[in-house]
Design a protein around this motif. Structure first.
Motif, PDB file in Angstrom:
ATOM      1  N   ALA A  26       0.844  -1.197   0.000  1.00 26.34           N
ATOM      2  CA  ALA A  26       0.000   0.000   0.000  1.00 26.34           C
ATOM      3  C   ALA A  26       0.879   1.247   0.000  1.00 26.34           C
ATOM      4  CB  ALA A  26      -0.903   0.005   1.225  1.00 26.34           C
ATOM      5  N   PRO A  27       0.417   2.347  -0.589  1.00 26.54           N
ATOM      6  CA  PRO A  27       1.223   3.580  -0.649  1.00 26.54           C
ATOM      7  C   PRO A  27       1.104   4.407   0.624  1.00 26.54           C
ATOM      8  CG  PRO A  27      -0.814   3.896  -1.793  1.00 26.54           C
ATOM      9  CD  PRO A  27      -0.805   2.456  -1.345  1.00 26.54           C
ATOM     10  N   MET A  28       0.927   3.744   1.754  1.00 27.47           N
ATOM     11  CA  MET A  28       0.841   4.441   3.023  1.00 27.47           C
ATOM     12  C   MET A  28       1.537   3.591   4.074  1.00 27.47           C
ATOM     13  SD  MET A  28      -2.331   2.690   2.352  1.00 27.47           S
ATOM     14  CE  MET A  28      -3.548   3.831   1.889  1.00 27.47           C
ATOM     15  N   ALA A  38       6.893   3.056  12.129  1.00 29.34           N
ATOM     16  CA  ALA A  38       6.044   3.132  10.946  1.00 29.34           C
ATOM     17  C   ALA A  38       6.619   2.215   9.880  1.00 29.34           C
ATOM     18  CB  ALA A  38       5.965   4.563  10.437  1.00 29.34           C
ATOM     19  N   VAL A  39       5.769   1.373   9.307  1.00 30.23           N
ATOM     20  CA  VAL A  39       6.204   0.395   8.306  1.00 30.23           C
ATOM     21  C   VAL A  39       5.247   0.402   7.120  1.00 30.23           C
ATOM     22  CG1 VAL A  39       7.311  -1.114  10.001  1.00 30.23           C
ATOM     23  CG2 VAL A  39       4.899  -1.472   9.420  1.00 30.23           C
ATOM     24  N   GLY A  40       5.695  -0.112   5.990  1.00 25.64           N
ATOM     25  CA  GLY A  40       4.835  -0.288   4.827  1.00 25.64           C
ATOM     26  C   GLY A  40       3.815  -1.385   5.093  1.00 25.64           C
ATOM     27  N   CYS A  60       2.896  -6.199   8.307  1.00 22.20           N
ATOM     28  CA  CYS A  60       4.102  -5.394   8.446  1.00 22.20           C
ATOM     29  C   CYS A  60       5.127  -5.859   7.422  1.00 22.20           C
ATOM     30  CB  CYS A  60       4.661  -5.544   9.860  1.00 22.20           C
ATOM     31  SG  CYS A  60       6.291  -4.811  10.093  1.00 22.20           S
ATOM     32  N   GLU A  61       5.769  -4.890   6.743  1.00 27.62           N
ATOM     33  CA  GLU A  61       6.769  -5.246   5.739  1.00 27.62           C
ATOM     34  C   GLU A  61       8.045  -5.806   6.366  1.00 27.62           C
ATOM     35  OE1 GLU A  61       8.185  -1.937   3.460  1.00 27.62           O
ATOM     36  OE2 GLU A  61       8.616  -0.748   5.239  1.00 27.62           O
ATOM     37  N   ARG A  62       8.238  -5.619   7.663  1.00 23.89           N
ATOM     38  CA  ARG A  62       9.449  -6.101   8.324  1.00 23.89           C
ATOM     39  C   ARG A  62       9.254  -7.445   9.013  1.00 23.89           C
ATOM     40  NH1 ARG A  62      13.344  -1.879  10.394  1.00 23.89           N
ATOM     41  NH2 ARG A  62      13.352  -0.432   8.662  1.00 23.89           N
TER      42      ARG A  62
END
Length: 72
Positions: A26-28, A38-40, A60-62
Motif C-alpha cells: 500500500a502507498p501508506m 512506521a512500516v509499509g 508489516c513489511e518487516r
C-alpha cells in the motif's frame, strides 16, 4: 519500498471504497506494535466498519505482524 497508488472512491457521505494496488504494497504506512515504528503495509485490504472511518488492514513489511491503519 515500491510506490504504488491505491484507488479510493467516495460512494456515500462517509463511505469510501478501496481498490488495492496491483503490487502488494500500500502507498501508506502504519505503526507496527511489534517493530514499534512506521512500516509499509503488505497485502492491503479494506475493512468494512460502520464508523465512517477508512480502515486498511495488512501485514508489516518487516516482521509480518498484522497492522491496521485508521483514517478518520
Amino acid at each position: 519500498m515500491a510506490i504504488a497508488h491505491a484507488t479510493m472512491h467516495q460512494v456515500g457521505p462517509h463511505t469510501w471504497t478501496f481498490q488495492p494496488p496491483a503490487i502488494p504494497v500500500a502507498p501508506m504506512k502504519a505503526n507496527c506494535r511489534a517493530c514499534r515504528q512506521a512500516v509499509g503495509i503488505l497485502n492491503p485490504s479494506a475493512m468494512d466498519l460502520k464508523t465512517g472511518n477508512y480502515v486498511v488492514r495488512g501485514e508489516c513489511e518487516r516482521c509480518g505482524s498484522e497492522v491496521v491503519l485508521i483514517v478518520s
